[in-house]
Design a protein around this motif. Structure first.
Motif, PDB file in Angstrom:
ATOM      1  N   ARG A 147       0.817  -1.213   0.000  1.00  0.00           N
ATOM      2  CA  ARG A 147       0.000   0.000   0.000  1.00  0.00           C
ATOM      3  C   ARG A 147       0.856   1.271   0.000  1.00  0.00           C
ATOM      4  NH1 ARG A 147      -4.912  -0.052   4.098  1.00  0.00           N
ATOM      5  NH2 ARG A 147      -5.606   1.443   2.504  1.00  0.00           N
ATOM      6  N   LEU A 148       2.154   1.095  -0.215  1.00  0.00           N
ATOM      7  CA  LEU A 148       3.078   2.217  -0.072  1.00  0.00           C
ATOM      8  C   LEU A 148       2.806   3.337  -1.066  1.00  0.00           C
ATOM      9  CD1 LEU A 148       5.566   3.505   1.219  1.00  0.00           C
ATOM     10  CD2 LEU A 148       6.990   2.186  -0.360  1.00  0.00           C
ATOM     11  N   GLY A 149       2.552   3.013  -2.324  1.00  0.00           N
ATOM     12  CA  GLY A 149       2.349   4.054  -3.325  1.00  0.00           C
ATOM     13  C   GLY A 149       1.215   4.985  -2.961  1.00  0.00           C
ATOM     14  N   ASP A 150       0.076   4.420  -2.568  1.00  0.00           N
ATOM     15  CA  ASP A 150      -1.072   5.256  -2.197  1.00  0.00           C
ATOM     16  C   ASP A 150      -0.775   6.073  -0.940  1.00  0.00           C
ATOM     17  OD1 ASP A 150      -2.564   4.398  -4.346  1.00  0.00           O
ATOM     18  OD2 ASP A 150      -3.538   2.768  -3.229  1.00  0.00           O
ATOM     19  N   TYR A 151      -0.096   5.447   0.020  1.00  0.00           N
ATOM     20  CA  TYR A 151       0.263   6.187   1.240  1.00  0.00           C
ATOM     21  C   TYR A 151       1.155   7.378   0.899  1.00  0.00           C
ATOM     22  CZ  TYR A 151       2.515   7.388   5.664  1.00  0.00           C
ATOM     23  OH  TYR A 151       3.002   8.071   6.754  1.00  0.00           O
ATOM     24  N   LEU A 152       2.120   7.184   0.018  1.00  0.00           N
ATOM     25  CA  LEU A 152       3.010   8.288  -0.366  1.00  0.00           C
ATOM     26  C   LEU A 152       2.225   9.424  -1.025  1.00  0.00           C
ATOM     27  CD1 LEU A 152       6.027   6.215  -1.707  1.00  0.00           C
ATOM     28  CD2 LEU A 152       6.077   7.771   0.243  1.00  0.00           C
ATOM     29  N   ARG A 153       1.243   9.092  -1.819  1.00  0.00           N
ATOM     30  CA  ARG A 153       0.419  10.146  -2.439  1.00  0.00           C
ATOM     31  C   ARG A 153      -0.346  10.929  -1.377  1.00  0.00           C
ATOM     32  NH1 ARG A 153      -0.118   5.653  -5.803  1.00  0.00           N
ATOM     33  NH2 ARG A 153       0.887   5.990  -7.848  1.00  0.00           N
ATOM     34  N   ASP A 154      -0.948  10.212  -0.441  1.00  0.00           N
ATOM     35  CA  ASP A 154      -1.731  10.882   0.599  1.00  0.00           C
ATOM     36  C   ASP A 154      -0.824  11.690   1.535  1.00  0.00           C
ATOM     37  OD1 ASP A 154      -4.106   9.960  -0.382  1.00  0.00           O
ATOM     38  OD2 ASP A 154      -4.282   8.285   1.025  1.00  0.00           O
ATOM     39  N   LEU A 155       0.341  11.132   1.846  1.00  0.00           N
ATOM     40  CA  LEU A 155       1.265  11.863   2.708  1.00  0.00           C
ATOM     41  C   LEU A 155       1.765  13.119   2.013  1.00  0.00           C
ATOM     42  CD1 LEU A 155       2.900  12.100   5.306  1.00  0.00           C
ATOM     43  CD2 LEU A 155       4.635  10.594   4.289  1.00  0.00           C
ATOM     44  N   ARG A 156       2.069  13.028   0.724  1.00  0.00           N
ATOM     45  CA  ARG A 156       2.502  14.217  -0.017  1.00  0.00           C
ATOM     46  C   ARG A 156       1.392  15.262  -0.034  1.00  0.00           C
ATOM     47  NH1 ARG A 156       6.238  17.054  -0.259  1.00  0.00           N
ATOM     48  NH2 ARG A 156       7.613  15.322  -0.778  1.00  0.00           N
ATOM     49  N   ASN A 157       0.171  14.854  -0.212  1.00  0.00           N
ATOM     50  CA  ASN A 157      -0.945  15.807  -0.201  1.00  0.00           C
ATOM     51  C   ASN A 157      -1.062  16.481   1.158  1.00  0.00           C
ATOM     52  OD1 ASN A 157      -1.636  15.286  -2.857  1.00  0.00           O
ATOM     53  ND2 ASN A 157      -3.114  13.670  -2.323  1.00  0.00           N
ATOM     54  N   LEU A 158      -0.894  15.696   2.229  1.00  0.00           N
ATOM     55  CA  LEU A 158      -0.982  16.272   3.567  1.00  0.00           C
ATOM     56  C   LEU A 158       0.154  17.266   3.800  1.00  0.00           C
ATOM     57  CD1 LEU A 158      -2.497  16.216   6.274  1.00  0.00           C
ATOM     58  CD2 LEU A 158      -0.970  14.359   7.003  1.00  0.00           C
ATOM     59  N   LEU A 159       1.348  16.926   3.393  1.00  0.00           N
ATOM     60  CA  LEU A 159       2.481  17.850   3.516  1.00  0.00           C
ATOM     61  C   LEU A 159       2.198  19.136   2.757  1.00  0.00           C
ATOM     62  CD1 LEU A 159       5.361  15.258   3.035  1.00  0.00           C
ATOM     63  CD2 LEU A 159       5.044  16.653   5.080  1.00  0.00           C
ATOM     64  N   ASP A 160       1.689  19.007   1.546  1.00  0.00           N
ATOM     65  CA  ASP A 160       1.397  20.192   0.736  1.00  0.00           C
ATOM     66  C   ASP A 160       0.309  21.041   1.377  1.00  0.00           C
ATOM     67  OD1 ASP A 160       3.295  19.287  -1.012  1.00  0.00           O
ATOM     68  OD2 ASP A 160       1.871  18.559  -2.524  1.00  0.00           O
ATOM     69  N   ASP A 161      -0.708  20.378   1.939  1.00  0.00           N
ATOM     70  CA  ASP A 161      -1.794  21.121   2.575  1.00  0.00           C
ATOM     71  C   ASP A 161      -1.276  21.985   3.724  1.00  0.00           C
ATOM     72  OD1 ASP A 161      -3.597  19.979   0.847  1.00  0.00           O
ATOM     73  OD2 ASP A 161      -4.354  18.487   2.285  1.00  0.00           O
ATOM     74  N   TYR A 162      -0.255  21.525   4.413  1.00  0.00           N
ATOM     75  CA  TYR A 162       0.295  22.263   5.542  1.00  0.00           C
ATOM     76  C   TYR A 162       1.443  23.198   5.149  1.00  0.00           C
ATOM     77  CZ  TYR A 162      -2.328  20.093   9.324  1.00  0.00           C
ATOM     78  OH  TYR A 162      -3.329  19.725  10.203  1.00  0.00           O
ATOM     79  N   GLY A 163       1.717  23.282   3.865  1.00  0.00           N
ATOM     80  CA  GLY A 163       2.794  24.164   3.412  1.00  0.00           C
ATOM     81  C   GLY A 163       4.177  23.582   3.602  1.00  0.00           C
ATOM     82  N   TYR A 164       4.249  22.273   3.794  1.00  0.00           N
ATOM     83  CA  TYR A 164       5.538  21.607   3.979  1.00  0.00           C
ATOM     84  C   TYR A 164       5.981  20.944   2.674  1.00  0.00           C
ATOM     85  CZ  TYR A 164       4.236  21.960   8.974  1.00  0.00           C
ATOM     86  OH  TYR A 164       3.861  22.399  10.224  1.00  0.00           O
ATOM     87  N   ASP A 165       5.760  21.623   1.557  1.00  0.00           N
ATOM     88  CA  ASP A 165       5.979  21.006   0.252  1.00  0.00           C
ATOM     89  C   ASP A 165       7.451  20.742  -0.053  1.00  0.00           C
ATOM     90  OD1 ASP A 165       5.282  23.993   0.215  1.00  0.00           O
ATOM     91  OD2 ASP A 165       6.586  23.809  -1.544  1.00  0.00           O
ATOM     92  N   GLU A 166       8.393  21.365   0.698  1.00  0.00           N
ATOM     93  CA  GLU A 166       9.810  21.109   0.449  1.00  0.00           C
ATOM     94  C   GLU A 166      10.300  19.817   1.089  1.00  0.00           C
ATOM     95  OE1 GLU A 166      12.581  24.180   1.287  1.00  0.00           O
ATOM     96  OE2 GLU A 166      11.589  25.670   0.051  1.00  0.00           O
ATOM     97  N   ALA A 167       9.480  19.189   1.909  1.00  0.00           N
ATOM     98  CA  ALA A 167       9.920  17.983   2.613  1.00  0.00           C
ATOM     99  C   ALA A 167      10.187  16.850   1.628  1.00  0.00           C
ATOM    100  CB  ALA A 167       8.873  17.557   3.629  1.00  0.00           C
TER     101      ALA A 167
END
Length: 992
Positions: free
Chosen positions: A419-439
C-alpha cells in the motif's frame, strides 16, 4: 572536569538530594561521574526536537559500574536511562535523569562463535566495529545496518529496535537477538530470552522478583492476548509500542525480544547475545528512475522475488538538498534527473548470479511500465558511492543555506509495502496542505518505511500548534493504512502521546502495565513511550527561544550570522566516528571518546551559551572554553559533517570574545604572534636560535612562551626566502604567464628551501614568479588563537599588497596548506566579504592545481637508484582534506612518477600552536600515534615521507621516527633537476 555539583531544577527532580547522589555515585563507580555544567550541557539533547538537561552523567567502565550506578539512583530515587550513540530522533535519549553513557568504555566484544554464529557484546559496542571484528574472525556480521552504522551502538540499536536498509534481508534488531542480560531499577540482574513452559516453571519454583516479573508478564498476555493479536499491524516495520507479540505463547514467550525497542524505559541492558549472519557473498545494485516517488512505491513489491539485500526509494527533493550542500557530487553527476529512484541490491553466490537477479528485476520493472531510466552497478566501490547518497539523507536535509530548517517529527512512518504508493500520495498531499511542500520523501521502501524531514516552525505558538495538528493527522493517516507511527526510530516523546491513535486505549494500558512490571517506580527514562510528555513540550527551541545577535568578527554567512550557529548541529553524530584506518572528522574525540570533545558536544555547549538559561555567562563561559580547548582547528567538520559546521571558526570567534580585555594564555602571545617574531628575527636569526637551543636559556624561553619543554622550537633559517629571491632576481621565461608565490611565515622564515624548490618548478614549467616585496601574512596564527582584531589588520594589509596582482588576474600560489586555506575561505568572512578578498579566494591555487590546470604538458619524472617506481607515504594535511581538496595533488604525484600511499590518518595532532603546549601534548601525540607515526616508522627505507604541512613535518621530525617529511614542491623540483629519489634535494635557490 569540574567536580562541583550543580543544582538541578527542583520541580523536575522532586526534592532529589543531588549532592548526596553525586557523592554516592563517586564512591561506588570506578568510571567517571560528572555533575558539572559542561558535561551535562553536552548531553542536553539527541538528534530530536527535544532538550532536557540531565541530572548528571555516569560513564561506566564495567558491568559492576552499571549495577552500582543504578543501585545509587534507586537508593536516592533518581530517574535513570542509558545512551549509546545519542542519535535518536524521538527524544528518547534526552531526559532530566542520570544518564549512563555506555559508549566510551563499556564497549567490548566478549565472544564471537563462528560455528553457532553467535556473539556476546556490551551495549556500548559500535556496530561497524562489531562487524569488523566478526568478519575478521568468522566471516559473519550483525545484519541490521542503520545509516549511522559508523557510530551507532548495539545498545542504542537494542533500545530503538533499529533496522536500516539491510533489514530487508536481515530483519529488525529484535529478530536478531537471542538473549539479553538486563538489570531492573530495583536491582534484579538476569538473562532473558525465549521461555518454554519447563523454564517458566523452574523460574516460578525459584521464587523472588524474577518469578514475580515472569508471572506478571504471563498474566498480561492472558489478559490482552486477543487484542495483541488483532491490533498489532502485521507489517515488517512495526517499531512503535512495546513488542508485546513476542510474549505470545506461539512466539515463544520471548522476554528478550519483548524488551528490544523499550528505549531504556523498562530495564538497563548489560549484555546482548546476538544472532550473526553470513556476509552476502556478492551484491549488485540496480537504480530504476521514475516520474515520482509514489510510482516507486507502487512497484517495490516486485523486488521481493529477486533475493534483495535492500530496497530503497528516494525522491528528487532529497537529491536537490544534497546538490545544494555539494554532497556526493560524483555519484549525483552519474544520475539523470528524474522524479524519484528505486535502489535495489540483489544477492548472489557469484557476481554473475547477483547481476542476473538485478537484470531479472529490471525486466520485471520494464514490464510493469513507468520506468524512465536505469543503471546497474556491480563494482563495490560504485555501490558504496551510491550508498552514501542514501546514508547522508538525514544530515543533508537539515540546515541547508537558503532553505527553511527541517526537523524530525514524522520521519519514519511505515505501512504495508503493497500500500506504499497510495500512502506516499496521501502523505505528499498532507504535507502540501500544511505548506511543507519542500519535505523530501525517501526511505526503506521495500518494507514500507518512509523517512522525511519537515520544515516545522518550532519557535512560534502558531507554528508549534501547526506541528501538533500535522502529527496528529499523520498518525490517523498511517493508522488508516494499517501502519506504524514509527518504522525505525522508535516512539520516545515524539510519538508516545500518539500511540492510542494506532493501538487504542486498551493496548496503551497494556504498555503501561508492561513498563510497570519491570519498573514499578516509574524511574526508567520517564516521560517516554508511555505516560509520555506532550509531543510539543521540552522543545529544543520553543516559544521562548530568543538567542542574542552578537557583533562578531567573522560574518558566518552559511549560518545567517552567529545567531544561527547554535541550531546548526542536528545531532546525527557523524563526528563520533573513531574506527581506525579512516579519516575521522574530529581528532580530539577520537582519542578522548568524550562527548564534550566531539563536534556535536561542542555545538551543544555553544547552543547552551546562546540560550543563556543553563550556561549563563555567555562569551565568558569556562564550560564552552574547556570544550573548545581541544579543538585542533583541523576543519574536518567543515568538510565531513553532513551539516557542514565549522567549529574551528566558531572557536576563533569565541576566543576573541572570551579573552577580550583579559590576560591570555602565554602561547597566544608567543605562537600567536609568530609572524611578528619571525620578522624581527630575520636580521639576526642566530640570536633567536641560540635562545631556543641553548640549555638553560631554552628552558626559560619555553617557559616564558608557554611551550611544552619536550617540544623542539623550530629553527629560523639563516636567510629568509624573500631575501634570497629578491637578491637572485627572477629567472622565469614567463611563457605561461606570471604567478604570485605566497611567502607564508613558516616557509619563508623557517624552511625557505621549500619555496626555493617551488620557484625552480614554476620557472621550469614556464612561469614568471613574483614574490611580494612587502611583508605579507594571512593572519593564520592570530586567527587560530582568536586574536581577530589583529588578524583583520594583518589580512587587510596583505590584501592591499596583493590588490594590483589580483586585479590583473594573476593567480596566487600557496605552499603551506593552512595558510592557503585561510586565503581560500576564512579571509573573505573575516573581511566582511571584501570584493578583493573574494578575488583572492578565487585566484588562490595550490602548486598542484596550477601545474595540472595550466601546465599539463610539464612532466618531469622522478627516478630511483634501482629503477623502481618511487613510493611516497603521504600525510594529507587536514586543510587539504577539508578546504583545498587533494585530488590535484594526487594526480601530480602520479604524473611525476610517484606511487602515493595516502594515509587515512586525519590530523597529525600538532595543528599549529595546539601541539606545542604541555596541556595538549597527550592528545596531540595520541592523534599522531593513531595512524601517522606508526605508518612512518613502518615505511620502507626507500620510501619518501611526503607532508605538505609545516605542522605535519614538525610532528614527524620531532617524534623520534628517524624520518623527515618533505614537501611536494621538493619532489617535483628533484624531478626537474634529474635527482634520483634518496638524494637530498638542493636546499638553496640555484640553477636547474
Amino acid at each position: 572536569m569540574a567536580p562541583a555539583v550543580i543544582a538541578v531544577r527542583p520541580w523536575l527532580t522532586q526534592g532529589l538530594d543531588i549532592e548526596g547522589l553525586s557523592a554516592a555515585l563517586r564512591e561506588t563507580v570506578r568510571g567517571e561521574v560528572r555533575f558539572d555544567k559542561g558535561s551535562r550541557g553536552a548531553y542536553d539533547t539527541d538528534a530530536s526536537n527535544y532538550r532536557q538537561i540531565p541530572i548528571g552523567v555516569v560513564i561506566p567502565k564495567s558491568t559492576d559500574d552499571v549495577v552500582a550506578a543504578v543501585e545509587a539512583c534507586h537508593r536516592f530515587g533518581a530517574p535513570v536511562f542509558s545512551r549509546g550513540g545519542g542519535t535518536s530522533l524521538g527524544g528518547q535519549c534526552t531526559n532530566t535523569a542520570v544518564l549512563l553513557d555506555m559508549a566510551k568504555y563499556y564497549n567490548k566484544v566478549e565472544s564471537i562463535d563462528g560455528e553457532t554464529r553467535v556473539s556476546v557484546v556490551q551495549p556500548g559496542m559500535v556496530l561497524d566495529e562489531l562487524n569488523r571484528a566478526s568478519r575478521g574472525q568468522a566471516g559473519i556480521m550483525f545484519g541490521p545496518r542503520p545509516a549511522t552504522h559508523t557510530h551507532c551502538t548495539i545498545g542504542g540499536m537494542l533500545g530503538n529496535n533499529s533496522c536500516g536498509s539491510t533489514a530487508q534481508w536481515s530483519g529488525t534488531t529484535a529478530e536478531n537477538v537471542r538473549r539479553l542480560e538486563v538489570l531492573t531499577y530495583d536491582g534484579l540482574r538476569m538473562w532473558v530470552g525465549p521461555t518454554d513452559d519447563e523454564e517458566y516453571e523452574a523460574i516460578q519454583r525459584a521464587g523472588g522478583r524474577r518469578a514475580e516479573i515472569y508471572r506478571s508478564l504471563r498474566e498480561l498476555v492472558d489478559r490482552y492476548g486477543d487484542e495483541i493479536r488483532s491490533r498489532f499491524p502485521n507489517i515488517p516495520r512495526r517499531i512503535s509500542g512495546y513488542n508485546l507479540p513476542d510474549l505470545l505463547p506461539e512466539n515463544g514467550f520471548n522476554v528478550a525480544r519483548a524488551l528490544v525497542g523499550s528505549e531504556s524505559t523498562c530495564v538497563t541492558i548489560l549484555r546482548a547475545e546476538l544472532d550473526m549472519l553470513p556476509e552476502p557473498p556478492h551484491l549488485c545494485l540496480l537504480l530504476a528512475g521514475y516520474q515520482d516517488v509514489a510510482a516507486v512505491g507502487d512497484r517495490v513489491t516486485l523486488a521481493g522475488d529477486f533475493n534483495p539485500y535492500m530496497v530503497e526509494g528516494l525522491d528528487h527533493r532529497l537529491l536537490e538538498y544534497e546538490r545544494g550542500r555539494r554532497l556526493n557530487m560524483r555519484a549525483l553527476h552519474k544520475l539523470p534527473e528524474v522524479g524519484a529512484w528505486m535502489m535495489v541490491k540483489t544477492i548472489g553466490d557469484t557476481p554473475e548470479q547477483a547481476h542476473e537477479r538485478a537484470e531479472g528485476l529490471l525486466r520485471k520493472l520494464q514490464e510493469a511500465g513507468g520506468l524512465i531510466t536505469w543503471r546497474i552497478y556491480q563494482d563495490p566501490e560504485d555501490q558504496e558511492e551510491i550508498d552514501k547518497v542514501r546514508d547522508v539523507a538525514l544530515g543533508a536535509t537539515s540546515r541547508v543555506p537558503g532553505r527553511l530548517d527541517t526537523w524530525p517529527g514524522w520521519e519514519d512512518s511505515a505501512v504495508p509495502p503493497e500500500r506504499l504508493g497510495d500512502y506516499l500520495r496521501d502523505l505528499r498531499n498532507l504535507l502540501d496542505d500544511y505548506g511543507y511542500d519542500e519535505a523530501p520523501l525517501y526511505g526503506h521502501f521495500g518494507q514500507g518505511c518512509v523517512h522525511t524531514s519537515i520544515p516545522f516552525d518550532l519557535v512560534t505558538a502558531n507554528g508549534i500548534g501547526k506541528f501538533r495538528t500535522f502529527l496528529t493527522k499523520s498518525a490517523h493517516l498511517v493508522a488508516d493504512y494499517g501502519g506504524s507511527l514509527s518504522g525505525e526510530h522508535g516512539d520516545g516523546q515524539a510519538r508516545g502521546e500518539l500511540l492510542p491513535v494506532m493501538f487504542g486505549e486498551r493496548l496503551v494500558r497494556a504498555f503501561e502495565r508492561f513498563k510497570a512490571i519491570f519498573d514499578p517506580d516509574g524511574k526508567m527514562n520517564p516521560g517516554k513511550v508511555v505516560h509520555a510528555n506532550p509531543l510539543d513540550a521540552q522543545l529544543r527551541l520553543g516559544v521562548d527561544w530568543r538567542p542574542p545577535t552578537p557583533q562578531t568578527h567573522f560574518d558566518f554567512p552559511d549560518d545567517g550570522g552567529f545567531v544561527g550557529v547554535p541550531t546548526r548541529c542536528f545531532g546525527v553524530g557523524e563526528c563520533r566516528r573513531h574506527d581506525s584506518g579512516t579519516e575521522v572528522m574530529c581528532p580530539s574525540y577520537v582519542v578522548t571518546k568524550e562527548e564534550e570533545h566531539s563536534t556535536r558536544g561542542r555545538m551543544r555547549l555553544l547552543y547552551e551559551m546562546m540560550r543563556g538559561d543553563f550556561i549563563t555567562d555567555g562569551w565568558r563561559s569556562t564550560e564552552v572554553r574547556d570544550s573548545l580547548d581541544l579543538c585542533l582547528a583541523c576543519k574536518g567538520c567543515k568538510r565531513d559533517c553532513p551539516i557542514g559546521v565549522d567549529v574551528a571558526t566558531y572557536k576563533s570567534e569565541f576566543l576573541s570574545h572570551h579573552y577580550a580585555g583579559r590576560i591570555r594564555p602565554l602561547y597566544h602571545y608567543s605562537l600567536g604572534w609568530l609572524p611578528l617574531w619571525a620578522r624581527l628575527a630575520a636580521p639576526v636569526p642566530f640570536l633567536a636560535n641560540t635562545v631556543t637551543r641553548t640549555p638553560g636559556l631554552r628552558y626559560v624561553a619555553k617557559a616564558v612562551a608557554g611551550i611544552d619543554q619536550r617540544r623542539a622550537v623550530p629553527k629560523f633559517a639563516s636567510r629568509r626566502f624573500v631575501d634570497s629571491f629578491h637578491r637572485r632576481g627572477n629567472r622565469g621565461s614567463g611563457e605561461r604567464g606570471r604567478v604570485v608565490l605566497w611567502p607564508d611565515t613558516f616557509t619563508n622564515s623557517m624552511q625557505p628551501h621549500i619555496a626555493a624548490s617551488a620557484t625552480v618548478v614554476l620557472e621550469a614549467a614556464g612561469f614568471e614568479v613574483i614574490v611580494p616585496r612587502s611583508t605579507v601574512c594571512c593572519g593564520l596564527t592570530w586567527i587560530s588563537t582568536g586574536q581577530l582584531s589583529v588578524a583583520e589588520k594583518v589580512a587587510r594589509h596583505s590584501l592591499d599588497v596583493l590588490i594590483p596582482y589580483l586585479r590583473e588576474g594573476l593567480q596566487v600560489v600557496g605552499l603551506e596548506p593552512s595558510c592557503t586555506s585561510v586565503m581560500r575561505s576564512d579571509m573573505v568572512d573575516l573581511l566582511d566579504g571584501d570584493v578583493d578578498a573574494v578575488r583572492l579566494r578565487a585566484q588562490t591555487v595550490t602548486l598542484a592545481e596550477l601545474l595540472n590546470e595550466r601546465a599539463g604538458d610539464f612532466t618531469p619524472r622522478l627516478s630511483t637508484q634501482d629503477g623502481r617506481r618511487p613510493v611516497g607515504v603521504v600525510q594529507k594535511h587536514c586543510h587539504q582534506h577539508a578546504v583545498l581538496g587533494f585530488e590535484q595533488d594526487k594526480d601530480l604525484m602520479e604524473r611525476i612518477g610517484l606511487e602515493p600511499q595516502i594515509l587515512k590518518s586525519g590530523c597529525c595532532g600538532l595543528a599549529g600552536d595546539f601541539g606545542m603546549t604541555a596541556a595538549h601534548r597527550e592528545v596531540s601525540m595520541a592523534c599522531a600515534e593513531r595512524v601517522l607515526l606508526p605508518a612512518v616508522r613502518d615505511a620502507d627505507p626507500d620510501a619518501v615521507i611526503l607532508a605538505d604541512g609545516f605542522s605535519c613535518r614538525t610532528q614527524i621530525d620531532g617524534a623520534g621516527t628517524g624520518r623527515a617529511g618533505v614537501h611536494l614542491a621538493e619532489l617535483v623540483a628533484a624531478a626537474v633537476r634529474g635527482q634520483r629519489l634518496g638524494q637530498y634535494p638542493e636546499r638553496t635557490i640555484g640553477g636547474r
